[in-house]
Design a protein around this motif. Structure first.
Motif, PDB file in Angstrom:
ATOM      1  N   ALA A  36       0.833  -1.203   0.000  1.00 20.28           N
ATOM      2  CA  ALA A  36       0.000   0.000   0.000  1.00 20.28           C
ATOM      3  C   ALA A  36       0.868   1.254   0.000  1.00 20.28           C
ATOM      4  O   ALA A  36       0.559   2.246  -0.678  1.00 20.28           O
ATOM      5  CB  ALA A  36      -0.928  -0.017   1.214  1.00 20.28           C
ATOM      6  N   ARG A  37       1.972   1.219   0.734  1.00 20.60           N
ATOM      7  CA  ARG A  37       2.859   2.382   0.797  1.00 20.60           C
ATOM      8  C   ARG A  37       3.507   2.647  -0.557  1.00 20.60           C
ATOM      9  O   ARG A  37       3.548   3.785  -1.027  1.00 20.60           O
ATOM     10  CB  ARG A  37       3.936   2.151   1.867  1.00 20.60           C
ATOM     11  N   ARG A  38       3.998   1.599  -1.196  1.00 22.87           N
ATOM     12  CA  ARG A  38       4.617   1.748  -2.515  1.00 22.87           C
ATOM     13  C   ARG A  38       3.593   2.217  -3.552  1.00 22.87           C
ATOM     14  O   ARG A  38       3.903   3.001  -4.448  1.00 22.87           O
ATOM     15  CB  ARG A  38       5.220   0.414  -2.959  1.00 22.87           C
ATOM     16  N   TRP A  39       2.387   1.703  -3.421  1.00 21.40           N
ATOM     17  CA  TRP A  39       1.322   2.070  -4.356  1.00 21.40           C
ATOM     18  C   TRP A  39       1.001   3.559  -4.243  1.00 21.40           C
ATOM     19  O   TRP A  39       0.904   4.272  -5.244  1.00 21.40           O
ATOM     20  CB  TRP A  39       0.095   1.214  -4.068  1.00 21.40           C
ATOM     21  N   GLN A  40       0.852   4.045  -3.029  1.00 19.69           N
ATOM     22  CA  GLN A  40       0.552   5.460  -2.826  1.00 19.69           C
ATOM     23  C   GLN A  40       1.701   6.350  -3.292  1.00 19.69           C
ATOM     24  O   GLN A  40       1.487   7.438  -3.836  1.00 19.69           O
ATOM     25  CB  GLN A  40       0.241   5.714  -1.349  1.00 19.69           C
ATOM     26  N   ALA A  41       2.930   5.867  -3.096  1.00 20.66           N
ATOM     27  CA  ALA A  41       4.100   6.648  -3.499  1.00 20.66           C
ATOM     28  C   ALA A  41       4.272   6.695  -5.015  1.00 20.66           C
ATOM     29  O   ALA A  41       5.034   7.526  -5.530  1.00 20.66           O
ATOM     30  CB  ALA A  41       5.358   6.063  -2.854  1.00 20.66           C
ATOM     31  N   ALA A  42       3.573   5.828  -5.741  1.00 19.33           N
ATOM     32  CA  ALA A  42       3.698   5.784  -7.200  1.00 19.33           C
ATOM     33  C   ALA A  42       2.924   6.904  -7.884  1.00 19.33           C
ATOM     34  O   ALA A  42       3.049   7.095  -9.096  1.00 19.33           O
ATOM     35  CB  ALA A  42       3.222   4.430  -7.723  1.00 19.33           C
ATOM     36  N   PHE A  43       2.115   7.658  -7.115  1.00 21.74           N
ATOM     37  CA  PHE A  43       1.327   8.755  -7.674  1.00 21.74           C
ATOM     38  C   PHE A  43       2.002  10.096  -7.407  1.00 21.74           C
ATOM     39  O   PHE A  43       2.576  10.313  -6.336  1.00 21.74           O
ATOM     40  CB  PHE A  43      -0.077   8.780  -7.056  1.00 21.74           C
ATOM     41  N   THR A  44       1.918  10.993  -8.372  1.00 18.26           N
ATOM     42  CA  THR A  44       2.374  12.366  -8.164  1.00 18.26           C
ATOM     43  C   THR A  44       1.316  13.100  -7.344  1.00 18.26           C
ATOM     44  O   THR A  44       0.198  12.591  -7.162  1.00 18.26           O
ATOM     45  CB  THR A  44       2.558  13.093  -9.506  1.00 18.26           C
ATOM     46  N   PRO A  45       1.616  14.298  -6.850  1.00 18.17           N
ATOM     47  CA  PRO A  45       0.607  15.058  -6.096  1.00 18.17           C
ATOM     48  C   PRO A  45      -0.683  15.284  -6.887  1.00 18.17           C
ATOM     49  O   PRO A  45      -1.765  15.373  -6.303  1.00 18.17           O
ATOM     50  CB  PRO A  45       1.319  16.383  -5.801  1.00 18.17           C
ATOM     51  N   GLU A  46      -0.573  15.353  -8.225  1.00 14.66           N
ATOM     52  CA  GLU A  46      -1.771  15.553  -9.056  1.00 14.66           C
ATOM     53  C   GLU A  46      -2.537  14.254  -9.287  1.00 14.66           C
ATOM     54  O   GLU A  46      -3.719  14.285  -9.628  1.00 14.66           O
ATOM     55  CB  GLU A  46      -1.386  16.150 -10.417  1.00 14.66           C
ATOM     56  N   GLY A  47      -1.841  13.128  -9.128  1.00 12.73           N
ATOM     57  CA  GLY A  47      -2.517  11.847  -9.308  1.00 12.73           C
ATOM     58  C   GLY A  47      -2.032  11.025 -10.480  1.00 12.73           C
ATOM     59  O   GLY A  47      -2.582   9.956 -10.759  1.00 12.73           O
ATOM     60  N   TYR A  48      -0.992  11.491 -11.193  1.00 12.47           N
ATOM     61  CA  TYR A  48      -0.455  10.696 -12.297  1.00 12.47           C
ATOM     62  C   TYR A  48       0.275   9.477 -11.733  1.00 12.47           C
ATOM     63  O   TYR A  48       1.051   9.591 -10.784  1.00 12.47           O
ATOM     64  CB  TYR A  48       0.504  11.531 -13.148  1.00 12.47           C
ATOM     65  N   LEU A  49       0.036   8.325 -12.335  1.00 12.36           N
ATOM     66  CA  LEU A  49       0.617   7.076 -11.833  1.00 12.36           C
ATOM     67  C   LEU A  49       1.869   6.705 -12.616  1.00 12.36           C
ATOM     68  O   LEU A  49       1.864   6.698 -13.851  1.00 12.36           O
ATOM     69  CB  LEU A  49      -0.408   5.942 -11.952  1.00 12.36           C
ATOM     70  N   ASP A  50       2.946   6.395 -11.894  1.00 14.56           N
ATOM     71  CA  ASP A  50       4.162   5.870 -12.526  1.00 14.56           C
ATOM     72  C   ASP A  50       3.911   4.391 -12.800  1.00 14.56           C
ATOM     73  O   ASP A  50       4.211   3.523 -11.979  1.00 14.56           O
ATOM     74  CB  ASP A  50       5.364   6.063 -11.601  1.00 14.56           C
ATOM     75  N   ILE A  51       3.346   4.117 -13.951  1.00 17.27           N
ATOM     76  CA  ILE A  51       2.924   2.753 -14.266  1.00 17.27           C
ATOM     77  C   ILE A  51       4.117   1.827 -14.462  1.00 17.27           C
ATOM     78  O   ILE A  51       4.036   0.629 -14.172  1.00 17.27           O
ATOM     79  CB  ILE A  51       2.005   2.740 -15.512  1.00 17.27           C
ATOM     80  N   ALA A  52       5.243   2.368 -14.935  1.00 16.90           N
ATOM     81  CA  ALA A  52       6.423   1.528 -15.176  1.00 16.90           C
ATOM     82  C   ALA A  52       6.924   0.895 -13.878  1.00 16.90           C
ATOM     83  O   ALA A  52       7.181  -0.312 -13.818  1.00 16.90           O
ATOM     84  CB  ALA A  52       7.527   2.349 -15.836  1.00 16.90           C
ATOM     85  N   LYS A  53       7.066   1.703 -12.828  1.00 17.38           N
ATOM     86  CA  LYS A  53       7.522   1.173 -11.540  1.00 17.38           C
ATOM     87  C   LYS A  53       6.501   0.201 -10.959  1.00 17.38           C
ATOM     88  O   LYS A  53       6.860  -0.812 -10.350  1.00 17.38           O
ATOM     89  CB  LYS A  53       7.766   2.317 -10.557  1.00 17.38           C
ATOM     90  N   THR A  54       5.238   0.514 -11.153  1.00 17.18           N
ATOM     91  CA  THR A  54       4.172  -0.347 -10.633  1.00 17.18           C
ATOM     92  C   THR A  54       4.211  -1.718 -11.292  1.00 17.18           C
ATOM     93  O   THR A  54       4.122  -2.754 -10.619  1.00 17.18           O
ATOM     94  CB  THR A  54       2.799   0.314 -10.873  1.00 17.18           C
ATOM     95  N   LEU A  55       4.355  -1.742 -12.617  1.00 10.76           N
ATOM     96  CA  LEU A  55       4.416  -3.016 -13.339  1.00 10.76           C
ATOM     97  C   LEU A  55       5.613  -3.840 -12.897  1.00 10.76           C
ATOM     98  O   LEU A  55       5.517  -5.060 -12.714  1.00 10.76           O
ATOM     99  CB  LEU A  55       4.488  -2.762 -14.847  1.00 10.76           C
ATOM    100  N   SER A  56       6.744  -3.167 -12.729  1.00  9.19           N
ATOM    101  CA  SER A  56       7.962  -3.865 -12.318  1.00  9.19           C
ATOM    102  C   SER A  56       7.775  -4.545 -10.967  1.00  9.19           C
ATOM    103  O   SER A  56       8.174  -5.697 -10.769  1.00  9.19           O
ATOM    104  CB  SER A  56       9.124  -2.868 -12.254  1.00  9.19           C
ATOM    105  N   ARG A  57       7.135  -3.834 -10.045  1.00  7.36           N
ATOM    106  CA  ARG A  57       6.909  -4.392  -8.709  1.00  7.36           C
ATOM    107  C   ARG A  57       5.938  -5.575  -8.772  1.00  7.36           C
ATOM    108  O   ARG A  57       6.155  -6.602  -8.121  1.00  7.36           O
ATOM    109  CB  ARG A  57       6.356  -3.290  -7.802  1.00  7.36           C
ATOM    110  N   ILE A  58       4.878  -5.447  -9.551  1.00  6.53           N
ATOM    111  CA  ILE A  58       3.894  -6.531  -9.662  1.00  6.53           C
ATOM    112  C   ILE A  58       4.537  -7.771 -10.265  1.00  6.53           C
ATOM    113  O   ILE A  58       4.304  -8.900  -9.816  1.00  6.53           O
ATOM    114  CB  ILE A  58       2.687  -6.084 -10.514  1.00  6.53           C
TER     115      ILE A  58
END
Length: 517
Positions: A36-58
């Protein structure tokens, strides 16, 4: 509190009497599982998701059970990772606003029965997207977006059969193939338990008749028309006749009991489905989908695909759209004609893959009469739900989707012209290979996107299973029964991550060999 190395069986609690259920192999691993912490940290303050890092972790360690549902919404293309928090909240509110019972939809001081009547007549039957209703001093516009559409579809289905949205399900047919009502007392009781076993009489209880045949009747509450009046009864009977003449409605109503039969059997080992409200939610979603996708309707196996969505996503509209997105990938498998079943095309592709990568095994299977690869039918139809525990099948799915991920998914579903043409002013931009899953990257590198649609990773997962059992199949299989028995032995004995790794290796090898041909 979830700790590193802990199994996730307790998150999807199994009924105490079900002692033969495979144990889940998937474990939460610190530094590897998307937390949950990594997931929340993957978003910018505006809400854009760093999908590349997310996919790598999954791809390294799956998703923490507490956030699995919301991550799946991105993996399945419900949301664009390049959208903001506000944009997603707007979509979410629009798709949830009308989800619920009829009473909750049209309750309040401003939105009276008059607006209910206008909506039912104008939108449901005429499909006029211009009507607006003022509720609690805010404008509610019935536009033609898919997010609002689920509530519209559900209400449309409820108008045809009042069991939809009632919290009940049916497991016995209500009508014949000719559209005639079945007057078996047990059927009447199941469809309308509050009314006892009284069959609807020709001049009797119109309310019972309405529940029995499905409600296609618009009730004008302003005029004070009573369902118990003679004119009301005649209108109901006329409505019933109209419904029974509509072949599409007949076909849909004939599937409702089959959906019910499958729902009560789906994931019955889980404590979650001991509650009637969860069973009815699953039934409602499948009933609505069967109505809107008339080419496919409902087929056995869909309940296995939809069930995890119900468990992971509390909101019914969210669960529906995740299921609908999944069906976009798989509906070809369920499309049937008089001469063929959709999944046969995938089985043929599987045969081609095996013939290229393991010609000796392919020849052996053909000799045994298994060249059509029907023994792999179940694996492809329900994405290995039978071969893995519930928790491991979810782990497998999210790894598959992360590996196959295409950042254009949202636009392919919502704005197909934008996804294909990337027209000026479109929010979609040329995708970066870094934003794609590893499987998708290999397809892009090999130009698979420029030719026919790339083969799904599920085919290479089956090929990977066959590879691990190749020696045993060659040595011990003397008939198709032996093939089925050997493959059935894998249930609960496969590691999802290793299976995906094996599939990736075979995919890479297949692309290289296919390129030389």
């Amino acid at each position: 509190m979830w700790i590193a190395g802990a199994p996730t069986d307790s998150f999807y609690e199994v009924r105490a009497e079900c002692t033969d259920v495979p144990k889940t192999r998937f474990k939460i691993k610190a530094g590897r599982t998307l937390s949950a912490r990594r997931w929340q940290a993957a978003f910018t303050p505006e809400g854009y998701l760093d999908i590349a890092k997310t996919l790598s972790r999954i791809q390294r360690g799956g998703i923490h059970p507490s956030i699995r549902g919301e991550v799946w919404e991105f993996l399945l293309g419900c949301y664009d990772p390049k959208s903001t928090f506000d944009e997603r909240d707007q979509i979410r509110q629009r798709r949830r606003y009308l989800t619920g019972s009829e009473d909750s939809l049209f309750d309040g001081t401003v939105c009276t029965a008059k607006y209910h009547a206008i909506w039912c007549d104008t939108y449901i039957f005429n499909h006029d997207p211009t009507i607006s209703v003022n509720m609690d001093h805010s404008a509610l516009t019935f536009d033609d977006t898919p997010w609002v559409q689920y509530a519209m579809w559900k209400e449309e289905c409820r108008q045809m059969d009042s069991i939809v949205g009632s919290g009940r399900i049916i497991t016995a047919p209500l009508i014949t193939e000719d559209g005639e009502p079945i007057e078996d007392p047990s059927v009447i009781l199941e469809a309308n338990p509050d009314k006892g076993m009284t069959a609807p009489q020709e001049n009797g209880d119109a309310e019972n008749l309405k529940l029995f045949t499905g409600n296609m009747l618009h009730i004008n509450a302003l005029d004070g028309e009573s369902l118990n009046s003679s004119s009301g009864s005649e209108t109901v009977r006329e409505s019933m006749s109209h419904v029974l003449l509509d072949k599409k409605v007949i076909q849909w109503k004939l599937t409702l009991h089959q959906i019910g039969l499958d729902v009560v059997r789906t994931d019955r080992t889980l404590v979650f489905y001991e509650k009637q409200e969860h069973l009815s939610k699953l039934w409602d979603i499948l009933a609505v989908y069967a109505w809107i996708d008339k080419d496919v309707g409902y087929c056995q196996g869909m309940s296995d695909l939809c069930s995890p969505m119900i468990i992971l996503l509390e909101d019914e509209a969210d669960a529906f759209w995740c299921f609908e997105r999944l069906m976009r990938r798989l509906r070809g498998n369920f499309r049937c004609t008089e001469s063929s079943v959709g999944v046969e095309a995938q089985l043929s592709n599987l045969a081609s893959i095996t013939q290229l990568l393991d010609p000796k095994l392919h020849q052996h299977l053909e000799t045994l009469g298994g060249g059509d690869y029907l023994f792999a039918f179940r694996m492809l139809m329900v994405l290995f739900r039978r071969e893995f525990s519930f928790g491991d099948s979810l782990f497998l799915w999210e790894m598959m989707w992360a590996l196959e991920y295409d950042p254009d998914l949202f636009y392919m579903y919502e704005e197909p012209d934008s996804a294909n043409g990337k027209s000026e002013g479109s929010k979609g931009k040329a995708k970066s290979i870094r934003q794609c899953g590893k499987f998708e990257r290999e397809n892009m590198k090999n130009g698979a996107k420029n030719a026919e649609a790339p083969l799904p990773i599920s085919l290479f997962l089956v090929a990977s299973v066959l590879k691990t059992k190749s020696s045993k199949l060659l040595q011990e299989a003397r008939g198709l029964d032996d093939v089925v028995k050997i493959l059935n032995d894998i249930t609960g004995n496969i590691d999802a991550k290793k299976a995906c790794s094996g599939a990736m290796k075979l995919h890479k090898k297949y692309l290289k060999k296919a390129k030389k041909m």
